[in-house]
Design a protein around this motif. Sequence first.
Motif, PDB file in Angstrom:
ATOM      1  N   LEU A  20       0.835  -1.196   0.000  1.00  0.00           N
ATOM      2  CA  LEU A  20       0.000   0.000   0.000  1.00  0.00           C
ATOM      3  C   LEU A  20       0.871   1.248   0.000  1.00  0.00           C
ATOM      4  CD1 LEU A  20      -2.904   0.900   0.072  1.00  0.00           C
ATOM      5  CD2 LEU A  20      -2.761   1.001   2.530  1.00  0.00           C
ATOM      6  N   LEU A  21       1.896   1.258   0.860  1.00  0.00           N
ATOM      7  CA  LEU A  21       2.790   2.415   0.895  1.00  0.00           C
ATOM      8  C   LEU A  21       3.465   2.598  -0.456  1.00  0.00           C
ATOM      9  CD1 LEU A  21       4.489   2.103   4.362  1.00  0.00           C
ATOM     10  CD2 LEU A  21       3.185   4.033   3.556  1.00  0.00           C
ATOM     11  N   GLY A  22       3.899   1.482  -1.039  1.00  0.00           N
ATOM     12  CA  GLY A  22       4.557   1.570  -2.341  1.00  0.00           C
ATOM     13  C   GLY A  22       3.621   2.129  -3.389  1.00  0.00           C
ATOM     14  N   ALA A  23       2.369   1.677  -3.349  1.00  0.00           N
ATOM     15  CA  ALA A  23       1.404   2.152  -4.332  1.00  0.00           C
ATOM     16  C   ALA A  23       1.134   3.639  -4.167  1.00  0.00           C
ATOM     17  CB  ALA A  23       0.113   1.360  -4.204  1.00  0.00           C
ATOM     18  N   MET A  24       1.015   4.078  -2.905  1.00  0.00           N
ATOM     19  CA  MET A  24       0.772   5.508  -2.664  1.00  0.00           C
ATOM     20  C   MET A  24       1.932   6.340  -3.199  1.00  0.00           C
ATOM     21  SD  MET A  24      -1.940   5.978  -0.386  1.00  0.00           S
ATOM     22  CE  MET A  24      -1.567   7.031   0.972  1.00  0.00           C
ATOM     23  N   ARG A  25       3.134   5.871  -2.868  1.00  0.00           N
ATOM     24  CA  ARG A  25       4.312   6.597  -3.352  1.00  0.00           C
ATOM     25  C   ARG A  25       4.312   6.661  -4.862  1.00  0.00           C
ATOM     26  NH1 ARG A  25       9.642   4.425  -0.290  1.00  0.00           N
ATOM     27  NH2 ARG A  25       9.317   5.391   1.712  1.00  0.00           N
ATOM     28  N   SER A  26       4.072   5.500  -5.455  1.00  0.00           N
ATOM     29  CA  SER A  26       4.152   5.416  -6.895  1.00  0.00           C
ATOM     30  C   SER A  26       3.092   6.297  -7.544  1.00  0.00           C
ATOM     31  CB  SER A  26       3.975   3.973  -7.302  1.00  0.00           C
ATOM     32  OG  SER A  26       3.523   3.893  -8.587  1.00  0.00           O
ATOM     33  N   GLY A  27       1.889   6.309  -6.964  1.00  0.00           N
ATOM     34  CA  GLY A  27       0.848   7.152  -7.519  1.00  0.00           C
ATOM     35  C   GLY A  27       1.249   8.605  -7.498  1.00  0.00           C
ATOM     36  N   PHE A  69      14.736   6.715  -8.723  1.00  0.00           N
ATOM     37  CA  PHE A  69      13.376   7.102  -8.332  1.00  0.00           C
ATOM     38  C   PHE A  69      12.521   5.862  -8.074  1.00  0.00           C
ATOM     39  CE2 PHE A  69      14.995  10.245 -11.379  1.00  0.00           C
ATOM     40  CZ  PHE A  69      15.027  11.347 -10.561  1.00  0.00           C
ATOM     41  N   ASP A  70      13.127   4.755  -7.689  1.00  0.00           N
ATOM     42  CA  ASP A  70      12.355   3.517  -7.568  1.00  0.00           C
ATOM     43  C   ASP A  70      11.716   3.388  -6.183  1.00  0.00           C
ATOM     44  OD1 ASP A  70      14.690   3.187  -6.249  1.00  0.00           O
ATOM     45  OD2 ASP A  70      15.008   1.122  -6.833  1.00  0.00           O
ATOM     46  N   LEU A  71      11.114   4.501  -5.746  1.00  0.00           N
ATOM     47  CA  LEU A  71      10.553   4.481  -4.392  1.00  0.00           C
ATOM     48  C   LEU A  71       9.382   3.535  -4.254  1.00  0.00           C
ATOM     49  CD1 LEU A  71      10.983   8.178  -4.117  1.00  0.00           C
ATOM     50  CD2 LEU A  71      11.669   6.657  -2.320  1.00  0.00           C
ATOM     51  N   ALA A  72       8.711   3.273  -5.369  1.00  0.00           N
ATOM     52  CA  ALA A  72       7.545   2.400  -5.279  1.00  0.00           C
ATOM     53  C   ALA A  72       7.952   0.986  -4.890  1.00  0.00           C
ATOM     54  CB  ALA A  72       6.809   2.378  -6.597  1.00  0.00           C
TER      55      ALA A  72
END
Lengths: 151, 172, 371, 358
Positions: free
Chosen positions: D158-165, D231-234
Amino acid sequence: MTNEEIKIKITEILPAATFDETGEWLNVFVEASAFRSFMEQIRSDKDLDLDYMFCLTCVDWKTHLTMVYHLSSTNTRHCVVVKVKLDRDKPEIETVCDIWRTAELHEREVFEMFGVNFLHHPDLRLLILPDDFIGYPLRKDFEDPINMIKL
Amino acid sequence: MNASVIIFYCIAAFILLTGIVAVSSRKIFRSAIALLFSLTGIAGLYFWMDVNFIAAVQIIVYVGGIVVLIIFSIFLTQKSGEEMPKPPTTRVVFSWLAVLAGLGLIYRLISEYGFNKISSQPFNVEVSEIGNQMLSTTEHGYVLPFEAVSMLLLAAMIGCIVIALKSKPETK
Amino acid sequence: MFEEIGTTAEGDLLINVGPQHPATHGVLHLVLTLNGEIIKKVEPHLGYIHRSIEKMCESLSYRQFIYVTSRMDYLSAHINNHACALVVEKGLQVEVPLRAQYIRVIMDELTRIASHELWWSAMSMDLGAFTPYFLAFREREKINEIMEETCGARLTMNYMVPGGVMAEPHPDFQKKVKAFVADFKKTLHEYDELITGNIIFQNRMKGVGYLSPEDAISYGCTGPVARASGVKSDIRKIAPYDVYDKVEFDEIIETGGDCFTRYQVRIKEMSQSIRIIEQLIDNIPDGDFQAKTKAVLKLPKGEFYQRVETARGELGVYIVSEGAAQPYRIKFRSPGFSNLSALDHMVRGYKIGDFIAIMGTLDLVIPDIDR
Amino acid sequence: MFSLEGLTNFIHEWLNGHLPATFALLAEFVLVGVAAIGLFAVLGLGLVWMERKVAAVIQIRLGPNRIGPKGIFQTSADTVKLIMKESLTPANADKFLFNLAPFVVIIVAMLILVPIAFAKAFQIWDINIGVLYVTAVSSLSVIGILMAGWSSGNKYSLLGAMRSGAQIVSYELSAGLSIITIIVLTGSLKISDIVASQENGWWIFKAHIPAIIAFVIFIIAATAETNRAPFDLAEAESELTAGFHTEYGGMKFALFFLSEYINIFIVCAIGATLFLGGWMPFHVGHWAAFNHIMDYIPSSIWFFGKTIFLIFVIMWFRWTFPRLRVDQLLNLEWKYLLPISMFNVLLMTLVAIMGWHF
């Protein structure tokens, strides 16, 4: 500070304290009842200035437990060892984790390994052992027939 | 029935199906995703009609912008994983009534309109034409609405910034 | 143990970092309380690899227990062994031959360099840079080879024994160490070029995870963590053992207190280690490599405490002896355990990404914490 | 000069000669579909292998070298392994969305492939809004990631998705603006027009500094949009284990993995088309002889050469830089890249109006 000066200082703070100088550093024996205020005073004393606790542990003597606190000053580098005898059946001592923050985890470790109850500790739970563990592994009478290595 | 019509019915069915899922699903995140697919289907319909620019804008604005915004607000506010409670029966009944009324109305409008066949020439508008229209000040120019919308968006943006600023001291 | 999963009453997110997580480099379990990306609290749950080395040592003789301690902080195994050898020598009052002392110190410093290199590579990888890992391992491999030739093992060397070292160093020892030192001086510069000067790296590290000197002392932080906060804590200077009082080196003290300072302290420590090795390697005196000791060692009744400086900070070995062939009670004051206790204080209010950076610069080795 | 134009024309005429129009169209659909999927497979395998080799060179090691010469079949072997793995679905996942997400991501990647000109007259659909279409459809890929992250039922995801969004939505702006700087010059969104406008020189050379600024911003934004390091924070594996695809395994993971590489290919292809002339050979103004020699190199080689060069640059980033923090990432976009690219668009408009470009 030499051991003699420390002795004089500590006697001023707590006349009932007894000393043992056989080891490398000065050992001070304190009663559990006077322990907390004694620790507060030696921490805040300008000359002693024992701001650094580098070791906190417990020794099981089969008849009683002894808490051992190794204290040092980061300015003058003298060391003092404070020892407190505890009743083995119901070991209880005041916490010092608000004086030396490092004591918090160390006290939790001693709590689960020796069963010493630290009064007023903010978060006294098992740290290392599983939650359903029974017994105090570092006590001398602890036996674990499966996992213990004996030579 | 040729390929073009088949494709139209496929797209239309897709839009309707996902639309129904969007309103009937009891997991709010699923609804949002279904809405997204429905909107994408509409973009597909535009592509089918060869109005590519509108289709692309549909995707950028609705899918890339609005639905992502909706999903984010769901993430931040709702307990998105849980099923929502069943709606009360009266609400179900009335929403069915509303649906039927809407269907009747639209069906009536469509049947009255009677689509006349237009030339089968491909409908091709240059993008530059759209741009010119958008900024022209002549009789059929769109510069006034365009600027009005711009102002609205600017106001919305400033509002967002103000809201975001307020919570700043709390979070350090 | 896992009832924490979920959210707190205030609606904060709880996530488990570990027991298996790429950033913990071992089985460390931390429960993070998050408000969005902001960390509100960190709670360690230890014990996944606790072997109760202290209890184990109570049934081992004074010669045997040293080998178990290699498995505590396996990245500075030499230094752990050194501490144990020193405490036994202190009890027996054995004079260690000068040759052994020189070799011990060289080995200690090589271990320190290897440990810092591993830290450097692992920390860079935590921050998302993968290449440093391979660069550092290339150099570390050379140290491992030196170790392997002399001690027969690459990681858990068990080379120190009470009274000296176990055997003569390999005939190529001096040559290889000198070649390594000459190489490493150049490589250290390469590290700086690749990572230290990188703007992304500096932005990730500067001003993050501040630890004040008072807190550092109060939390019992030692080693580079304390020295980056301006606290003098190098045991090699405070209570020199073996030949540390005969060599010249600087205790690296910086006052920044943030992640970048901790990073710099370790990098500078590597060059100080090189300096120590350079002073010693050509002057290893002739003589015995081991003092004569009895077959069965028995420490006199009493208490003995020895502090040494490992790569992570102060390691204390506390032995209570009843005069038997085994220690009555032994306690290892590990640097990682105390440094870990400061983690919660350091990460509060920072983001998950910062948490990784702070974890990286604390340089935790899990067996050292769990023992 | 060798060209793929003849091939496509031949197929088209042959099909129309032998089949009725509808079936000919259908056959062409199938052909294009198969070709696109084939390209996917080849690109996926090739780029993964290339990434490993690039990483190996940068990290002073050999990389895959056991299976096939220079290890070129390593990725194929990996694919076989991934296919044979059991595909797991976590118990508390939203099963439908969880299984749908990788396909959304891969279908979106496939859709963006449509307007790209692989060689002279070798294009699936020369849509008249070419570049706009790419920007529009690429914004769909964030949905797949959000779906994957949410439906996994895992907080890291979920955190990854939020970041990626947040990341993709932000960086789309500066990517779009840097694309617009070139559109200002060409006056058309059509890919074939953009390529044709670079017949006597690539825009990065012709349009001076603003084009170079736009190119740099485009490369940064492209790296960010494809969720690549730095930038691979997701997925930030040291922070979020694997971010939005933590719970995926086997073929579903492979689809995410594949789509990452396809997306890299696509953004680099767009970058090559806009700034480096697409399939257009390297031409210098009046050097007729030189231009003639350059024309002998097939256009497909020019296109793939430029694209692979850009891919190499992006891979080079990945194996060199540490990762940014999430707030720094957004700061970079909103405080630096966006204002710069807005100003850059104005500058480019000035250049175009005054005719300062070559």
